[in-house]
Motif scaffolding. Structure first.
Motif, PDB file in Angstrom:
ATOM      1  N   PHE A 166      27.412 -49.156  35.899  1.00 17.29           N
ATOM      2  CA  PHE A 166      26.009 -49.041  35.484  1.00 17.29           C
ATOM      3  C   PHE A 166      25.674 -50.050  34.390  1.00 17.29           C
ATOM      4  O   PHE A 166      24.574 -50.617  34.376  1.00 17.29           O
ATOM      5  N   THR A 167      26.615 -50.289  33.468  1.00 18.01           N
ATOM      6  CA  THR A 167      26.342 -51.253  32.395  1.00 18.01           C
ATOM      7  C   THR A 167      26.287 -52.684  32.913  1.00 18.01           C
ATOM      8  O   THR A 167      25.550 -53.521  32.372  1.00 18.01           O
ATOM      9  N   ASN A 177      20.477 -52.006  37.693  1.00 17.62           N
ATOM     10  CA  ASN A 177      19.428 -51.828  38.706  1.00 17.62           C
ATOM     11  C   ASN A 177      19.992 -51.521  40.083  1.00 17.62           C
ATOM     12  O   ASN A 177      19.218 -51.258  41.004  1.00 17.62           O
ATOM     13  N   ASN A 178      21.281 -51.593  40.273  1.00 14.84           N
ATOM     14  CA  ASN A 178      21.876 -51.355  41.582  1.00 14.84           C
ATOM     15  C   ASN A 178      22.341 -49.904  41.699  1.00 14.84           C
ATOM     16  O   ASN A 178      22.723 -49.260  40.719  1.00 14.84           O
ATOM     17  N   THR A 179      22.326 -49.410  42.906  1.00 20.23           N
ATOM     18  CA  THR A 179      22.830 -48.064  43.183  1.00 20.23           C
ATOM     19  C   THR A 179      24.336 -48.124  43.372  1.00 20.23           C
ATOM     20  O   THR A 179      24.835 -48.929  44.162  1.00 20.23           O
TER      21      THR A 179
END
Length: 746
Positions: free
Chosen positions: A254-255, A259-261
């Motif tokens: 996530f870091t 913006n990606n899943t």
């Protein structure tokens, strides 16, 4: 033998100095003759100094701007084992701190304390907040307990310097600094100053540290600052390594790509999460080793030298060795270094242990060392595996049992036969009858185990009372609520709590099995056999059988009832003259014989006390291990005659303490209700009540037994072989027919 000339001259000089020193006079008043002002301030100054030969401290009291007065001094010789001068200065500082505390306690005055030293290294150690060596750290801690207000004093103005270098009596008499302290002490603005951050001090301190061997540094410093991933996640909240690495991998993804899943995690992402944690932990715990490796100093820390540590391309600490050419993976040849006592290390060990199907210490350690090296790894793994609930369910040990308590009064006092009585049943036997085979039972009136045949027991109890007396028994178990003074019960599945009557049950069964074999006797034949077994049991010796014909015959249980063995005639041989004597058996003769019988009984009880009771000590085995580990709320496995995987779980609700204060049985709560068990049949799982697993629903099929004496644990059944074997009544009780009884007095 006279001394040599040079030694004699030196000795005369020392003696002359001692004589001159006795002429010195010191004022006994610490303050001036004029009374001090209302705002007068009293200061206590203690100076410390050391040399390679001695170290010491001297204390002065000073009020307002008046001259200081000498109070006390103390000096000691340097240790025989040579140590560096800064460490000797530190020992002098410790002596000064102790001396100041002694002066303030003895004089009981309110004063301001100032401690002085001419060693800037010592002053730096006292003011430092960094990790110090154990030798320095222990003494700095003691100094700080007294005071942290230390001042710098030049060596030329330090009166304690006179204590360490040795001077003559004439030099001491001319040293005004010794009696009046430094002249600048009265004026606070003239006190010497010291800059702890000076380059000269730091250079001198570094040289001192480099010259000495470096002590072992603890893996855990007093204050560890979280670094790396530890600042984002709290590792203490995770109990599974897989879950920790998965959450860490999601956080990293996530870091990096907010913006990606994030989908399924890949092995490389989990490996990266693992390396992040290893790096963060190493920088927290082994920061000094990493700094030592990154520096150009030739002096390496002991852990660096011992494990041949080095930093890889990812700045991770790895262990070297001599297996570079072994056919192993790169990680197995150079494993990562992990601290022994860290939560991440615990997760790694437990994960490996579960992955190896809960294998032992050696197998778990072998697999862990394929990736990590843990100092004292075997001890750490062994301690963690003791807390594994699954392993304890399969191989855990029961609670330790304390030593047997002292024998209760009912087993060592001379009381009426059957005053302390209970009931016990053997297993079922089969006899032949016209209707086929029938079950019969042996009822033993001496212990406390009860059967479910209530009617038969009631009739047996009544018949027993008619044969042996209807007095109220002191301790007995009565199924039909007959009058008795006390009822006591032994825990379930604990026959050793009633060892002496269980021993009689074993002897009775053994005799019947050996005689009957596989045959099914009739009830009448069995009654005759029971009578013979009764005589054998009651005639067995319970004291030593001496080979000397002149010694008395051994004591038997029959003496408790009849005062003689059953096979002995009750009267002596009667001659023909006594038969024809008309006065034989007169009142005087009867009285004489009754008196003689009283003497015989008194002699018997005396022998019983001396020959029998004292021999019991041989069979009382004491271990001295009386550690009590059972606690209320412990979750335990309850021993049963089934495979261990089927044992039920329970929670301890109450501890039953004996007269000696030790716990030998407890009250348990199971899925079917409450019950009791001895601690020898309970296997702790070392988990709290809040972590209790679901209890199964097996029925408790154990029988509840009662005891004729106090609740006495007998862990070793052999200890009952020579226990007090009271007079026993044994009855056969038929279930399908009217009651048929044949008694055994044993």
């Amino acid at each position: 033998m006279p001394l040599k000339a040079d030694l004699s001259t030196e000795w005369h000089i020392i003696a002359a100095n001692i004589t001159d020193a006795t002429m010195f006079l010191f004022p006994r008043k610490y303050t001036a003759s004029t009374p001090p002002s209302e705002n007068a301030v009293t200061n206590l100054h203690v100076f410390a100094d050391a040399s390679l030969k001695a170290y010491g401290a001297v204390a002065y009291l000073q009020q307002d701007q008046q001259p200081a007065s000498l109070v006390i001094s103390k000096s000691r010789a340097a240790p025989l084992k040579q140590i560096t001068l800064p460490k000797l200065e530190l020992m002098a500082a410790v002596l000064a701190a102790r001396l100041s505390d002694f002066v303030r306690t003895s004089l009981n005055i309110d004063c301001t304390l100032y401690l002085w030293s001419d060693s800037q290294i010592v002053l730096h150690w006292i003011a430092s907040q960094k990790k110090l060596k154990p030798f320095v750290d222990h003494r700095v801690r003691e100094i700080r307990l007294v005071s942290s207000c230390w001042q710098y004093c030049p060596s030329a103005d330090n009166p304690a310097d006179l204590l360490t270098r040795g001077i003559s009596a004439q030099q001491l008499a001319s040293a005004t600094i010794w009696q009046q302290s430094p002249s600048w002490l009265r004026l606070h603005d003239q006190w010497p100053t010291w800059d702890p951050s000076s380059e000269a001090l730091l250079t001198q301190l570094q040289e001192e540290l480099d010259d000495q061997p470096i002590d072992q540094v603890s893996a855990h410093s007093a204050h560890i600052t979280p670094t790396g991933i530890s600042q984002v996640m709290d590792i203490a909240k995770y109990s599974s390594l897989q879950r920790l690495l998965a959450v860490t991998a999601y956080v990293l993804c996530f870091t990096q790509h907010p913006n990606n899943t994030v989908g399924h995690l890949t092995p490389s992402e989990l490996t990266m999460a693992k390396l992040k944690w290893v790096q963060a932990i190493q920088h927290e715990v082994f920061s000094e080793e990493i700094t030592n490796l990154q520096s150009r100093s030739r002096n390496r820390l002991p852990l660096v030298r011992q494990l041949r540590l080095f930093l890889d391309d990812h700045e991770l600490l790895r262990c070297g060795g001599r297996i570079h050419n072994a056919p192993l993976s790169e990680l197995a040849k150079f494993p990562y270094l992990l601290p022994s006592k860290h939560h991440f290390t615990n997760l790694v060990i437990l994960h490996t242990h579960v992955a190896q199907h809960h294998s032992g210490v050696n197998a778990t350690l072998t697999m862990v060392r394929l990736q990590y090296w843990i100092p004292s790894g075997r001890q750490r793994i062994r301690s963690l595996l003791r807390t594994c609930v699954i392993c304890r369910k399969k191989a855990g040990r029961p609670y330790p049992i304390p030593d047997p308590p002292p024998l209760v009064k009912c087993r060592v006092n001379a009381v009426h036969p059957f005053e302390v009585t209970g009931v016990d049943f053997t297993g079922a036997l089969y006899v032949r009858s016209s209707d086929g085979e029938r079950k019969v039972y042996v009822c033993l009136f001496t212990c406390a185990e009860i059967s479910s045949k209530i009617d038969a027991v009631r009739q047996c109890y009544h018949l027993f009372g008619r044969r042996r007396g209807t007095a109220e028994f002191t301790v007995i178990y009565s199924i039909n609520r007959e009058p008795c003074q006390e009822r006591r019960f032994i825990p379930k599945r604990a026959p050793w709590f009633g060892g002496f009557w269980e021993r009689l049950i074993g002897l009775t069964k053994s005799a019947l099995k050996k005689v009957l074999g596989r045959t099914h006797a009739t009830l009448e034949s069995l009654q005759i056999l029971v009578t013979e077994v009764e005589a054998v049991l009651n005639n067995r010796p319970i004291t030593y059988s001496s080979p000397d014909v002149d010694d008395p015959s051994p004591i038997t249980p029959a003496h408790l009832l009849y005062g003689r063995t059953i096979t002995t005639l009750p009267y002596h041989d009667v001659t023909a003259d006594e038969i024809d004597d008309l006065t034989y058996g007169s009142e005087s003769e009867v009285r004489r014989r009754a008196k003689a019988q009283t003497v015989v009984l008194s002699h018997f009880w005396s022998r019983w006390s001396k020959e029998y009771l004292t021999v019991l000590r041989e069979f009382h085995h004491m271990t001295g291990n009386n550690v009590q580990t059972a606690r209320v709320g412990d979750v335990v496995q309850i021993h049963d005659d089934t495979p261990r995987v089927q044992w039920r779980l329970g929670i301890i609700e109450q501890l039953n303490k004996g007269a000696d204060g030790f716990v030998r049985s407890v009250q348990l709560r199971t899925s079917t209700g409450t019950t009791n068990r001895p601690i020898a049949k309970l296997y702790p799982l070392e988990i709290t009540a809040s972590e209790t697993p679901s209890l199964n629903s097996d029925n408790d099929t154990s029988r509840e037994t009662s005891i004729g004496c106090s609740e006495t644990a007998r862990p070793i059944r052999q200890s009952a072989k020579r226990g007090l074997i009271g007079v026993v009544s044994v009855a056969y009780i038929t279930v399908l027919q009217p009651l048929h009884l044949t008694w055994l007095n044993g």
